[in-house]
Scaffold this motif. Sequence first.
Motif, short mmCIF file in Angstrom:
data_model
loop_
_atom_site.label_atom_id
_atom_site.label_comp_id
_atom_site.label_asym_id
_atom_site.label_seq_id
_atom_site.Cartn_x
_atom_site.Cartn_y
_atom_site.Cartn_z
N ARG A 30 49.75 9.00 -38.66
CA ARG A 30 48.43 8.92 -39.27
C ARG A 30 48.39 9.49 -40.68
O ARG A 30 49.07 10.47 -40.98
CB ARG A 30 47.40 9.70 -38.42
CG ARG A 30 47.02 9.01 -37.14
CD ARG A 30 46.12 9.89 -36.29
NE ARG A 30 44.80 10.11 -36.85
CZ ARG A 30 43.79 9.26 -36.75
NH1 ARG A 30 43.95 8.11 -36.12
NH2 ARG A 30 42.61 9.53 -37.27
N SER A 31 47.58 8.85 -41.50
CA SER A 31 47.27 9.38 -42.81
C SER A 31 45.75 9.46 -42.85
O SER A 31 45.06 8.50 -43.18
CB SER A 31 47.82 8.41 -43.87
OG SER A 31 47.66 8.94 -45.13
N SER A 32 45.23 10.62 -42.42
CA SER A 32 43.81 10.73 -42.12
C SER A 32 43.38 12.18 -42.14
O SER A 32 44.20 13.08 -41.97
CB SER A 32 43.54 10.14 -40.73
OG SER A 32 42.28 10.52 -40.25
N SER A 33 42.08 12.42 -42.30
CA SER A 33 41.57 13.79 -42.26
C SER A 33 41.67 14.37 -40.85
O SER A 33 41.67 15.58 -40.68
CB SER A 33 40.13 13.84 -42.75
OG SER A 33 39.31 13.03 -41.94
N VAL A 34 41.77 13.53 -39.85
CA VAL A 34 41.93 13.99 -38.46
C VAL A 34 43.35 13.67 -37.99
O VAL A 34 43.75 12.51 -37.98
CB VAL A 34 40.91 13.31 -37.51
CG1 VAL A 34 41.00 13.91 -36.12
CG2 VAL A 34 39.51 13.42 -38.06
N GLY A 35 44.10 14.70 -37.64
CA GLY A 35 45.46 14.48 -37.14
C GLY A 35 46.41 13.96 -38.20
O GLY A 35 47.32 13.18 -37.90
N ASN A 36 46.22 14.40 -39.43
CA ASN A 36 47.07 13.89 -40.51
C ASN A 36 48.55 14.15 -40.21
O ASN A 36 48.92 15.22 -39.75
CB ASN A 36 46.67 14.57 -41.83
CG ASN A 36 47.36 13.92 -43.00
OD1 ASN A 36 47.49 12.70 -43.05
ND2 ASN A 36 47.83 14.73 -43.93
N GLU A 110 47.07 -1.36 -42.63
CA GLU A 110 46.21 -0.37 -43.30
C GLU A 110 47.07 0.77 -43.82
O GLU A 110 47.02 1.89 -43.29
CB GLU A 110 45.13 0.14 -42.33
CG GLU A 110 44.16 -0.95 -41.88
CD GLU A 110 43.08 -0.45 -40.93
OE1 GLU A 110 42.02 -1.07 -40.89
OE2 GLU A 110 43.30 0.56 -40.21
N PRO A 111 47.89 0.51 -44.85
CA PRO A 111 48.83 1.54 -45.31
C PRO A 111 48.15 2.80 -45.87
O PRO A 111 48.81 3.82 -46.01
CB PRO A 111 49.64 0.82 -46.41
CG PRO A 111 48.88 -0.41 -46.72
CD PRO A 111 48.03 -0.76 -45.55
N ASN A 112 46.86 2.70 -46.14
CA ASN A 112 46.11 3.90 -46.56
C ASN A 112 45.81 4.82 -45.38
O ASN A 112 45.47 5.99 -45.56
CB ASN A 112 44.79 3.50 -47.25
CG ASN A 112 43.93 2.62 -46.37
OD1 ASN A 112 44.45 1.79 -45.62
ND2 ASN A 112 42.62 2.79 -46.44
N LYS A 113 45.95 4.29 -44.14
CA LYS A 113 45.61 5.08 -42.95
C LYS A 113 46.81 5.39 -42.07
O LYS A 113 46.71 6.21 -41.15
CB LYS A 113 44.60 4.32 -42.08
CG LYS A 113 43.20 4.19 -42.66
CD LYS A 113 42.32 3.55 -41.60
CE LYS A 113 40.88 3.40 -42.05
NZ LYS A 113 40.06 2.79 -41.00
N CYS A 114 47.94 4.71 -42.31
CA CYS A 114 49.09 4.83 -41.40
C CYS A 114 50.37 4.60 -42.20
O CYS A 114 50.42 3.73 -43.07
CB CYS A 114 48.94 3.78 -40.29
SG CYS A 114 50.34 3.71 -39.16
#
Length: 146
Positions: A30-36, A110-114
């Motif tokens: 993940r590339s995210s504010s939750v569980g980055n 979604e390369p911005n998220k994963c």
Amino acid sequence: MNDQDAAAPVPRVSVVVFLLKGRSVLLGRRSSSVGNSTFALPGGHLEFGESFEECAIREVKEETGMEIAKTEFIKVTNNVFLDETKPCHYVTILMRAEPAGADEEPKNMEPNKCDGWEWYEWGNLPKPLFGPLDKMVNEGFKPFPP
Ligand code: IPR
Ligand code: MG
């Protein structure tokens, strides 16, 4: 309801999918504010009016480009993320499914998220796993059909 109540945080519903190929499962970092930076299942927010199955099919398509089949409910979990950058609370519906055809392979839509999708043998999962998934694995959960 006053203004403060309207702004109060509320639990949301998410649907995630154990996409299975034999004894392997599809995970992405993940590339995210939750569980980055943790390895997690495809999935996301349930939209208004959707069934769990519809959400699973849509999210997997949006995130991996894959068509899935044999989508079925496994269980539900309650996940509170108070220590994250953006504290949040999700009731998460866990589904399982398999690729609709042998030629279905994941693409990172979604390369911005994963960081990318890979198949991992259930006995050799990557680390660190997304917190709720890590907890389930440590408790002996297995996503495979009986
Ligand atoms: P989206 O809808 O962006 O795919 O959501 P997500 O993958 O961040 O999932 C939200 C629920 C998680 C944080 C349990
Ligand atoms: Mg997602």
